[in-house]
Structures are given as C-alpha cells and as structure tokens.
Scaffold this motif. Sequence first.
Motif, PDB file in Angstrom:
ATOM      1  N   THR A   1       0.892  -1.100   0.108  1.00 38.98           N
ATOM      2  CA  THR A   1      -0.013  -0.042  -0.066  1.00 38.98           C
ATOM      3  C   THR A   1       1.041   1.140   0.185  1.00 38.98           C
ATOM      4  O   THR A   1       1.446   1.567   0.928  1.00 38.98           O
ATOM      5  N   GLY A   2       0.965   1.823  -1.099  1.00 38.06           N
ATOM      6  CA  GLY A   2       2.070   2.922  -1.219  1.00 38.06           C
ATOM      7  C   GLY A   2       1.399   4.415  -0.937  1.00 38.06           C
ATOM      8  O   GLY A   2       2.170   5.271  -0.746  1.00 38.06           O
ATOM      9  N   GLU A   3      -0.090   4.361  -0.707  1.00 30.44           N
ATOM     10  CA  GLU A   3      -0.538   5.695  -0.590  1.00 30.44           C
ATOM     11  C   GLU A   3      -0.090   6.362   0.637  1.00 30.44           C
ATOM     12  O   GLU A   3       0.242   5.797   1.643  1.00 30.44           O
ATOM     13  N   LEU A   4       0.527   7.626   0.576  1.00 30.79           N
ATOM     14  CA  LEU A   4       0.793   8.449   1.475  1.00 30.79           C
ATOM     15  C   LEU A   4      -0.498   9.490   1.859  1.00 30.79           C
ATOM     16  O   LEU A   4      -1.115   9.802   1.185  1.00 30.79           O
ATOM     17  N   PHE A   5      -0.460   9.547   3.370  1.00 34.33           N
ATOM     18  CA  PHE A   5      -1.526  10.441   3.942  1.00 34.33           C
ATOM     19  C   PHE A   5      -0.571  11.592   4.450  1.00 34.33           C
ATOM     20  O   PHE A   5       0.292  11.731   5.243  1.00 34.33           O
ATOM     21  N   PHE A   6      -1.126  12.870   3.657  1.00 36.97           N
ATOM     22  CA  PHE A   6      -0.167  14.291   4.220  1.00 36.97           C
ATOM     23  C   PHE A   6      -0.775  15.095   5.004  1.00 36.97           C
ATOM     24  O   PHE A   6      -2.082  15.020   5.255  1.00 36.97           O
ATOM     25  N   GLY A   7      -0.174  15.611   5.906  1.00 39.23           N
ATOM     26  CA  GLY A   7      -0.710  16.723   6.661  1.00 39.23           C
ATOM     27  C   GLY A   7      -0.954  17.869   6.080  1.00 39.23           C
ATOM     28  O   GLY A   7      -0.914  18.033   4.779  1.00 39.23           O
ATOM     29  N   GLU A   8      -1.340  19.047   6.654  1.00 42.64           N
ATOM     30  CA  GLU A   8      -1.762  20.277   6.074  1.00 42.64           C
ATOM     31  C   GLU A   8      -0.644  21.094   5.528  1.00 42.64           C
ATOM     32  O   GLU A   8      -0.716  22.187   5.157  1.00 42.64           O
TER      33      GLU A   8
END
Lengths: 112, 113
Positions: B99-106
């Motif tokens: 699972t390569g999806e990155l979750f970014f901060g603001e």
Amino acid sequence: GESVGLHLPTLSVQEGDNSIINCAYSNSASDYFIWYKQESGKGPQFIIDIRSNMDKRQGQRVTVLLNKTVKHLSLQIAATQPGDSAVYFCAESPRNTDKLIFGTGTRLQVFP
Amino acid sequence: DTAVSQTPKYLVTQMGNDKSIKCEQNLGHDTMYWYKQDSKKFLKIMFSYNNKELIINETVPNRFSPKSPDKAHLNLHINSLELGDSAVYFCASSQGGDTGELFFGEGSRLTVL
C-alpha cells in the motif's frame, strides 16, 4: 498572497467538460503510480492509484491511464466541476522502495 | 480526528535561528515522511522513517535532523536556518508494503527572514 505556482503548467477547462492531465515519469523501475490533488493551503490528497501490471483504472469520475512503453501517465476527470480546481501531481514509486517521487504538478482551473 | 497533524502551521523566523516542526499520525502507520515543497510547488522527499528507524535520507543538509520518538511521531529540527529553507514542509505517513498511498498533513509554512 500566493505568488507560488506561477510557472506551473495550467489547464483551463469549462465546467462540465472532461479534463485530461498528463505526466511523464522517469524511472522504468517504478511499479506503482498515484495521482494527488492539492488544494490551496492544504496537503496533497490521494485521488487514484495504479500498479504497473495494469494500464487503466477507474474511480468515481476519474480514470488513470498508464503507458509503460513511453512512461506516460494520464488522469482523466469527467464532467469537471469547480471543486476540481487544484494542482494535480503524479507520483511514482520505484520497485521495492517506500519512496514516492512527485512530478512537477499541473494547475487545473475550472471556469463556469 | 485529523489523521496527520503537524504544528505549527506557520513559522516566521530570522536567519540563523533553530526551529522545530512536529508531526503526529493517528493512523497506526509504520512509515512517516518529511517532504519539502518549494515556491514552484515542487514536492521533494527529505526523510523517511519506518518504525522509528531512518530509511531514506535524500542528501538533505545535516542542519536538518529528524527525530522519531515513536512510530506515531516524526519531528523535524532545523539548525542555523537559511533563507533557502523557506518552504512548506509536509509530513506524511503510509502503511508501507504494497500500500503505497501517502497521507499528508496540512503543511507547515516556514518563512526565514
């Protein structure tokens, strides 16, 4: 004020039309690709991904096409809406790494 | 609840100062990252940590020192700030593996005067 992004390629489309955003990636060892959307003042948000064993993947109003022969990725947005206005990034991940390498970004402007 | 949160959102400081940006993720992810976004919107990876261990260091000056006290936190400390450090810094996390999806901060906008 925001003076950033003045040199970004820009795509202007009319509301309701389809948009196609293109991206060329560099690493033939990349096996995973993602499109991200970044709205002003926010972090990038995941739109859709595709692995190298596929050439097309569809989501809700979005389709990603992958052409490994020419190392090209495209994002199609159907019935573009004002809320789609943002900067769009493609990103590639080389095999066996956790690294995500981003492209330069395209600004999508939707006008009524 | 915010998945990836970073503080402060804005930071204005003088050249030569030392500053820190903090990041926390509540997604239970093993891998965390710092990215730098310049004035042309170019996003470049700086560091990656997996379960508190440094795995990617993209030839960032050693004035930048990441610290991961636990796998939910990855802080970025910058010494002797320079004008060219002005940018937006994004923290991100991912589960890693397939699972390569990155979750970014603001993002944290750093302005060095």
